[in-house]
Design an enzyme around this catalytic site. Structure first.
Site, PDB file in Angstrom:
ATOM      1  N   GLU A  49       0.866  -1.165   0.000  1.00 11.62           N
ATOM      2  CA  GLU A  49       0.000   0.000   0.000  1.00 11.62           C
ATOM      3  C   GLU A  49       0.909   1.223   0.000  1.00 11.62           C
ATOM      4  OE1 GLU A  49      -3.740  -0.582   2.358  1.00 11.62           O
ATOM      5  OE2 GLU A  49      -3.069   1.348   3.147  1.00 11.62           O
ATOM      6  N   ASP A  60      -5.433  10.814   9.057  1.00 13.22           N
ATOM      7  CA  ASP A  60      -4.198  10.179   9.507  1.00 13.22           C
ATOM      8  C   ASP A  60      -3.727  10.712  10.849  1.00 13.22           C
ATOM      9  OD1 ASP A  60      -3.370   8.228   7.480  1.00 13.22           O
ATOM     10  OD2 ASP A  60      -3.453   9.961   6.136  1.00 13.22           O
ATOM     11  N   TYR A 175     -11.294  -3.035   3.054  1.00 11.80           N
ATOM     12  CA  TYR A 175     -10.357  -2.643   4.087  1.00 11.80           C
ATOM     13  C   TYR A 175     -11.175  -2.282   5.318  1.00 11.80           C
ATOM     14  CZ  TYR A 175      -6.302  -0.106   6.069  1.00 11.80           C
ATOM     15  OH  TYR A 175      -5.276   0.340   6.854  1.00 11.80           O
TER      16      TYR A 175
END
Lengths: 268, 399
Positions: A49, A60, A175
């Protein structure tokens, strides 16, 4: 069969979870990214990834924010990232590469143009944090047109009805975000993760990977009991960050050193 | 064209707006949309909101005819909608009252907010104190330094102020950090966004809570002027005071609309915060809108004397109004804003916020082009006490 499907067929056949390391393209430096990708494969990565740096990585945590800021000191662009993938493909035609990032660098290039260039660079799938299913149809179509997977996140807050909407557009793998929080936060409840992963697998034939908050081999091993893949991001970047002042060889060794013990415990 | 039709059910204003949010936030956003759909037509909710605006905020705010300034400029009559007279000194409280009421009804015990100039942070800390909710305010480290009085006010009100050190250390980074907090604490936390940006339903609900500004202005214009104004002007950072004033006038074609962006050192220098004047559409902070960005889609640093306008994006409805041509967008430089500030202070005895000073400066350009029988309404969105340090530095005074 495309590269992602091939990998998951293989890991399933061997009764183990796939290992998916995340690194930010251009971190710690653009010249090291391709050698790092090869090192990840040597350490047992099944899929890579590759983070596309964006100025405002709002999903993030601090570790990947720092990686992004380091990459952006080199002004790494989407086209630079695609060049890195192209370069990686000169030596490696097997390992799938998934780009992970935010919508705006894709929008700036144009969705169709991006899909075409990503396909010809050798990218296999794209995960865009801020293209939820409601807004993703244009990119899902553009990626499908060139044979790339559009990979979606499913989170603990995703209700069953939304899972259906996501699964309609999802390809490659799902995911599953194993926690409420940003990348690199602390993992909460393993049973909750297992229940949700099993719920997803009951609805779809797509493999389900788990990420966000997997820091060590012990957690990875627990996840691998029910997940088709485990994603290792922030802890990998932290390991590299700690030795970065010692130079490129130390960074590659740290990545290898962190991943290979994890790879060893993914056999069920 | 009926502008009250927007946004559509999925939060789009033409090509702008939408819900470009991480998956973890999609369900909370859907819950918020649902709650708002219920309460926006709930008589008890609306009555409580009205009562708070009247007795706690101090509404209606006056529409003040600035006769001396108008005579000095020798053109149109300038009127100020006195949002600076609201409790906490700016229009921001209209929205935080409404959203805190939503938060409470949704069972949330903790509120978070981002702030640039600190006005929205103060307004959030204020309603949190009054409602007994925990409050955390994210503020860019650069803004913490230049808006010290507001930081002190938030702390006095019991809020935790987090100085954000990432990125450019300004409003956009505070927004990133607030989003990260929300993703992490989504179960008990309500995120009060302070402007008409962010993912749907925020641009709509913030606009609705602020639209009291335009409704009052319309009534007051009819009563005091005997007709609608010829032009209305507001400064635009994210755009909440602008949409608040504009919304009720969108379907009145005879009323010209001007949004004033921060021109910084001048739009031609690249050092500014004027995405509508000089940016292009993209996706940031949950919506598609005009952005300041480079060719590769990276958001670029903004520059403005005013912390509240120092933002690289803008509310999606304003992007839509630009494309349809319903509103005009112009830029005012730091120096021009300071001239507007000085003129307003000396001629009318009103100290405006530096954000507001951009709108005032544009009014001083527009008024002389119109006749003495025409009327301009400027949204006096906030008062300038918070800018004492910045003003003193520019004027060379020691405080």
């Amino acid at each position: 069969m495309n590269r992602l499907a091939t990998v998951f067929a293989d890991t399933r056949a061997h009764n183990r979870a796939a290992l998916i390391p995340y690194v930010t393209a251009g971190d710690p430096s653009p010249l090291l990214t391709v050698p790092l990708m090869h090192t990840l494969v040597d350490a047992g990565a099944d899929v890579i990834e590759l983070g596309v740096p964006f100025s405002d990585p709002m999903a993030d945590g601090p570790v990947i924010q720092r990686a992004t800021e380091r990459a952006l000191t080199y002004s790494v662009t989407m086209r630079n990232v695609l060049e890195m993938v192209m370069d990686f493909r000169r030596q490696n035609q097997q390992t799938p590469v998934v780009l992970m990032g935010y919508a705006n660098p894709i929008e700036a290039m144009g969705i169709e143009q991006f899909a075409r260039e990503a396909a010809s660079a050798g990218v296999d799938g794209v995960l865009t944090v801020d293209y939820p299913a409601e807004e993703a149809q244009p990119i899902t179509d553009a990626l499908a047109e060139v044979g790339l997977a559009n990979i979606f996140l499913v989170s603990p807050t995703t209700p069953y009805a939304r899972e259906q909407a996501v699964l309609k557009q999802a390809s490659g793998f799902i995911y599953y975000v194993s926690l409420r929080g940003v990348t690199g936060a602390a993992l909460s409840d393993l049973d909750e993760v297992r229940a949700k992963v099993e719920e997803l697998k009951a609805q779809s034939s797509l493999p389900v990977g788990v990420g966000f908050g997997i820091r060590d081999a012990e957690t990875a091993q627990k996840m691998s009991a029910f997940a088709d893949a485990v994603v290792i991001g922030s802890s990998l970047i932290t390991a590299m960050e700690e030795v970065a002042p010692q130079g490129d060889a130390a960074v590659l060794a740290a990545a290898y050193g962190l991943l290979s013990p994890i790879r060893a415990v993914l056999q069920r | 064209m009926d502008y009250t039709q927007y946004p559509d059910a999925r939060g789009h204003f033409g090509p702008y707006g939408g819900i470009f949010a991480p998956e973890t936030l999609m369900h909370p956003l859907a819950e918020l949309t649902e709650a708002y759909a219920k309460y926006r037509v709930d008589p008890d909710f609306l009555a409580e909101f009205e009562a708070d605006l009247q007795h706690y905020v101090g509404r209606p705010t006056p529409l003040y005819h600035a006769q001396r300034l108008s005579a000095h400029l020798g053109g149109a009559q300038i009127h100020f909608k006195r949002e600076d007279l609201n409790h906490t000194g700016a229009h921001k409280i209209n929205n935080t009252i409404g959203q805190a009421m939503l938060a409470k009804r949704m069972g949330k015990t903790r509120i978070i907010a981002e702030t640039g100039a600190g006005q929205h942070g103060v307004a959030s800390a204020t309603v949190a104190a009054r409602m007994g909710l925990e409050c955390v305010v994210y503020m860019g480290a650069e803004d913490v330094a230049r808006q010290a009085p507001n930081v002190a006010r938030m702390k006095m009100l019991g809020a935790t102020v987090v100085a954000v050190e990432s990125g450019t250390k300004t409003l956009k980074d505070a927004l990133n950090e607030a989003m990260r907090d929300w993703v992490t604490n989504v179960d008990n936390t309500y995120y009060i966004i302070g402007t008409v940006a962010g993912p749907h339903p925020y641009p709509m609900l913030v606009r609705d809570f602020q639209s009291v500004i335009g409704r009052e202005t319309k009534q007051q214009s009819l009563t005091q002027l005997g007709r609608l104004p010829d032009a209305i002007i507001a400064c635009v950072g994210g755009g909440s005071n602008a949409m608040g004033l504009f919304y009720d006038f969108l379907n009145n074609d005879g009323v010209a609309i001007y949004g004033v962006e921060a021109g910084g050192d001048g739009v031609e220098t690249g050092r500014h915060a004027a995405p509508l004047c000089a940016g292009r559409p993209g996706v940031l902070h949950g919506n598609r809108t005009y952005l300041m960005q480079d060719d590769n889609g990276q958001i670029i640093g903004t520059h403005s004397i005013s912390a509240g306008l120092d933002y690289p994006g803008v509310g999606p409805e304003l992007s839509f109004l630009k494309d349809t041509g319903r509103a005009n967008f112009v830029a005012i430089t730091d120096d021009e804003a300071m001239e507007g500030f000085r003129l307003m202070t000396r001629m009318e005895g009103i100290i405006p916020a530096l954000e507001t000073s951009h709108a005032i400066a544009y009014a001083t350009k527009l008024a002389p082009e119109l006749s003495k029988h025409q009327h301009i309404v400027v949204n006096l969105s906030g008062r300038g006490d918070k800018d004492m340090n910045t003003i003193a530095r520019i004027e060379g005074w020691t405080l």
